[in-house]
Design a protein around this motif. Structure first.
Motif, PDB file in Angstrom:
ATOM      1  N   VAL A  19      23.488  85.951  -8.657  1.00  0.00           N
ATOM      2  CA  VAL A  19      24.182  86.052  -9.903  1.00  0.00           C
ATOM      3  C   VAL A  19      23.470  85.538 -11.153  1.00  0.00           C
ATOM      4  O   VAL A  19      23.219  84.298 -10.984  1.00  0.00           O
ATOM      5  CB  VAL A  19      25.750  85.391  -9.938  1.00  0.00           C
ATOM      6  N   ARG A  20      23.196  86.216 -11.937  1.00  0.00           N
ATOM      7  CA  ARG A  20      22.662  85.923 -13.430  1.00  0.00           C
ATOM      8  C   ARG A  20      23.771  85.484 -14.424  1.00  0.00           C
ATOM      9  O   ARG A  20      24.166  86.254 -14.920  1.00  0.00           O
ATOM     10  CB  ARG A  20      21.586  86.866 -13.998  1.00  0.00           C
ATOM     11  N   LYS A  21      23.981  84.206 -14.913  1.00  0.00           N
ATOM     12  CA  LYS A  21      25.088  83.975 -15.674  1.00  0.00           C
ATOM     13  C   LYS A  21      24.333  83.913 -17.161  1.00  0.00           C
ATOM     14  O   LYS A  21      23.138  83.546 -17.314  1.00  0.00           O
ATOM     15  CB  LYS A  21      25.724  82.631 -15.406  1.00  0.00           C
ATOM     16  N   THR A  22      25.163  84.058 -18.198  1.00  0.00           N
ATOM     17  CA  THR A  22      24.645  83.761 -19.654  1.00  0.00           C
ATOM     18  C   THR A  22      24.742  82.541 -19.815  1.00  0.00           C
ATOM     19  O   THR A  22      25.569  81.549 -19.573  1.00  0.00           O
ATOM     20  CB  THR A  22      25.627  84.596 -20.601  1.00  0.00           C
ATOM     21  N   ASN A  23      23.653  82.245 -20.708  1.00  0.00           N
ATOM     22  CA  ASN A  23      23.257  80.990 -21.111  1.00  0.00           C
ATOM     23  C   ASN A  23      23.659  80.601 -22.466  1.00  0.00           C
ATOM     24  O   ASN A  23      23.972  81.344 -23.247  1.00  0.00           O
ATOM     25  CB  ASN A  23      21.773  80.600 -21.114  1.00  0.00           C
ATOM     26  N   PRO A  24      24.128  79.167 -22.839  1.00  0.00           N
ATOM     27  CA  PRO A  24      24.665  79.013 -24.213  1.00  0.00           C
ATOM     28  C   PRO A  24      23.309  79.177 -25.059  1.00  0.00           C
ATOM     29  O   PRO A  24      22.084  79.036 -24.665  1.00  0.00           O
ATOM     30  CB  PRO A  24      25.067  77.615 -24.217  1.00  0.00           C
ATOM     31  N   LEU A  25      23.596  79.168 -26.518  1.00  0.00           N
ATOM     32  CA  LEU A  25      22.478  79.555 -27.285  1.00  0.00           C
ATOM     33  C   LEU A  25      21.437  78.214 -27.476  1.00  0.00           C
ATOM     34  O   LEU A  25      20.343  78.341 -27.556  1.00  0.00           O
ATOM     35  CB  LEU A  25      22.872  79.815 -28.661  1.00  0.00           C
ATOM     36  N   THR A  26      22.181  77.341 -27.486  1.00  0.00           N
ATOM     37  CA  THR A  26      21.379  76.057 -27.488  1.00  0.00           C
ATOM     38  C   THR A  26      21.607  75.163 -26.161  1.00  0.00           C
ATOM     39  O   THR A  26      22.363  74.992 -25.655  1.00  0.00           O
ATOM     40  CB  THR A  26      21.716  75.076 -28.531  1.00  0.00           C
ATOM     41  N   ALA A  27      20.343  74.925 -25.593  1.00  0.00           N
ATOM     42  CA  ALA A  27      20.495  74.077 -24.280  1.00  0.00           C
ATOM     43  C   ALA A  27      21.067  72.785 -24.428  1.00  0.00           C
ATOM     44  O   ALA A  27      20.558  72.261 -25.174  1.00  0.00           O
ATOM     45  CB  ALA A  27      19.038  74.242 -23.656  1.00  0.00           C
ATOM     46  N   PRO A  28      21.580  72.114 -23.483  1.00  0.00           N
ATOM     47  CA  PRO A  28      21.885  70.851 -23.527  1.00  0.00           C
ATOM     48  C   PRO A  28      20.877  70.042 -23.256  1.00  0.00           C
ATOM     49  O   PRO A  28      19.845  70.375 -22.644  1.00  0.00           O
ATOM     50  CB  PRO A  28      23.086  70.766 -22.354  1.00  0.00           C
ATOM     51  N   ALA A  29      20.873  68.586 -23.479  1.00  0.00           N
ATOM     52  CA  ALA A  29      19.850  67.752 -23.523  1.00  0.00           C
ATOM     53  C   ALA A  29      19.269  67.525 -22.069  1.00  0.00           C
ATOM     54  O   ALA A  29      17.890  67.375 -21.832  1.00  0.00           O
ATOM     55  CB  ALA A  29      20.327  66.489 -24.188  1.00  0.00           C
ATOM     56  N   PHE A  30      20.112  67.709 -21.082  1.00  0.00           N
ATOM     57  CA  PHE A  30      19.675  67.319 -19.536  1.00  0.00           C
ATOM     58  C   PHE A  30      18.826  68.556 -19.236  1.00  0.00           C
ATOM     59  O   PHE A  30      17.892  68.505 -18.609  1.00  0.00           O
ATOM     60  CB  PHE A  30      20.951  67.046 -18.861  1.00  0.00           C
ATOM     61  N   CYS A  31      19.483  69.768 -19.657  1.00  0.00           N
ATOM     62  CA  CYS A  31      18.648  70.873 -19.157  1.00  0.00           C
ATOM     63  C   CYS A  31      17.250  71.039 -19.845  1.00  0.00           C
ATOM     64  O   CYS A  31      16.144  71.306 -19.311  1.00  0.00           O
ATOM     65  CB  CYS A  31      19.303  72.076 -19.734  1.00  0.00           C
ATOM     66  N   MET A  32      17.048  70.475 -21.010  1.00  0.00           N
ATOM     67  CA  MET A  32      15.792  70.410 -21.899  1.00  0.00           C
ATOM     68  C   MET A  32      14.974  69.428 -21.066  1.00  0.00           C
ATOM     69  O   MET A  32      13.625  69.725 -20.953  1.00  0.00           O
ATOM     70  CB  MET A  32      15.873  69.953 -23.420  1.00  0.00           C
ATOM     71  N   ARG A  33      15.484  68.243 -20.743  1.00  0.00           N
ATOM     72  CA  ARG A  33      14.610  67.303 -19.988  1.00  0.00           C
ATOM     73  C   ARG A  33      14.108  67.836 -18.626  1.00  0.00           C
ATOM     74  O   ARG A  33      12.975  67.624 -18.387  1.00  0.00           O
ATOM     75  CB  ARG A  33      15.450  66.184 -19.715  1.00  0.00           C
ATOM     76  N   LEU A  34      14.880  68.471 -18.050  1.00  0.00           N
ATOM     77  CA  LEU A  34      14.544  69.259 -16.520  1.00  0.00           C
ATOM     78  C   LEU A  34      13.569  70.063 -16.849  1.00  0.00           C
ATOM     79  O   LEU A  34      12.592  70.339 -16.273  1.00  0.00           O
ATOM     80  CB  LEU A  34      15.776  69.747 -15.924  1.00  0.00           C
ATOM     81  N   ARG A  35      13.492  71.249 -18.064  1.00  0.00           N
ATOM     82  CA  ARG A  35      12.476  72.219 -18.493  1.00  0.00           C
ATOM     83  C   ARG A  35      11.275  71.358 -18.697  1.00  0.00           C
ATOM     84  O   ARG A  35      10.258  71.643 -18.286  1.00  0.00           O
ATOM     85  CB  ARG A  35      12.956  72.918 -19.583  1.00  0.00           C
ATOM     86  N   LYS A  36      11.369  70.188 -19.383  1.00  0.00           N
ATOM     87  CA  LYS A  36      10.043  69.629 -19.785  1.00  0.00           C
ATOM     88  C   LYS A  36       9.391  68.965 -18.678  1.00  0.00           C
ATOM     89  O   LYS A  36       7.942  69.095 -18.524  1.00  0.00           O
ATOM     90  CB  LYS A  36      10.430  68.417 -20.815  1.00  0.00           C
ATOM     91  N   CYS A  37      10.049  68.483 -17.766  1.00  0.00           N
ATOM     92  CA  CYS A  37       9.509  67.736 -16.379  1.00  0.00           C
ATOM     93  C   CYS A  37       9.479  68.708 -15.319  1.00  0.00           C
ATOM     94  O   CYS A  37       8.202  68.431 -14.524  1.00  0.00           O
ATOM     95  CB  CYS A  37      10.340  66.595 -15.953  1.00  0.00           C
TER      96      CYS A  37
END
Length: 169
Positions: free
Chosen positions: A64-82
């Motif tokens: 299942v592919r869920k829709t994402n919010p327009l702006t990612a939360p800070a925790f998601c951004m940290r996971l993406r960065k690392c």
């Protein structure tokens, strides 16, 4: 599905064979307490869902592919960065409890190899998802908690990760 040791141990072994060696393509956070990690392994795309919902904590592969919010939360951004572009080394259970450890080798800004652990605690209302570096220091958490009298531990960035205290039973 019960959250007992036998079931969760079988789940960790199944996830180990399914995602180990896979490359992390994308990380999304469709809900406030759920992380979706898109993995590419062996010519197929997998979605690993990690949920820290208090009523229904779970870890599973999904289509299942869920829709994402327009702006990612800070925790998601940290996971993406690392973790973006990292390779999953393995999946294990910590302390024979309802805690899963996803070991990931990724590269930092200086292109050095760094080993991170994504720890998913599926313990009812104390469920949480944490990003921990190779020294055991918490980089970030989904639900931050200063010293909590119920769990007897602190879950904040720059604090050493400790397993929850065990019951004497």
């Amino acid at each position: 599905m019960p959250n007992d040791f036998i079931t969760l141990n079988a789940l960790s072994k199944e996830l180990e064979s399914a995602v180990s060696g896979g490359k992390i393509d994308k990380i999304s956070m469709p809900e406030a307490d759920e992380i979706n990690i898109h993995i590419r392994k062996g010519g197929e795309n997998l979605i690993l869902a990690l949920s820290a919902n208090a009523q229904n904590p779970r870890i599973h592969l999904t289509t299942v592919r869920k829709t994402n919010p327009l702006t990612a939360p800070a925790f998601c951004m940290r996971l993406r960065k690392c973790l973006s572009g990292g390779v999953i080394n393995g999946v294990s259970m910590l302390g024979n409890d309802r805690i899963f450890n996803f070991s990931v080798t990724a590269r930092n800004e200086l292109r050095d190899e760094v080993i991170y652990s994504v720890i998913a605690e599926t313990m009812g209302r104390y469920s949480n998802i944490l990003l921990v570096n190779s020294n055991g220091i918490i980089k970030d958490t989904l639900k931050q908690a200063s010293f909590d009298t119920a769990t007897k531990r602190c879950l904040l960035p720059s604090v050493k990760y400790e397993l929850p205290p065990r019951n004497k039973i």
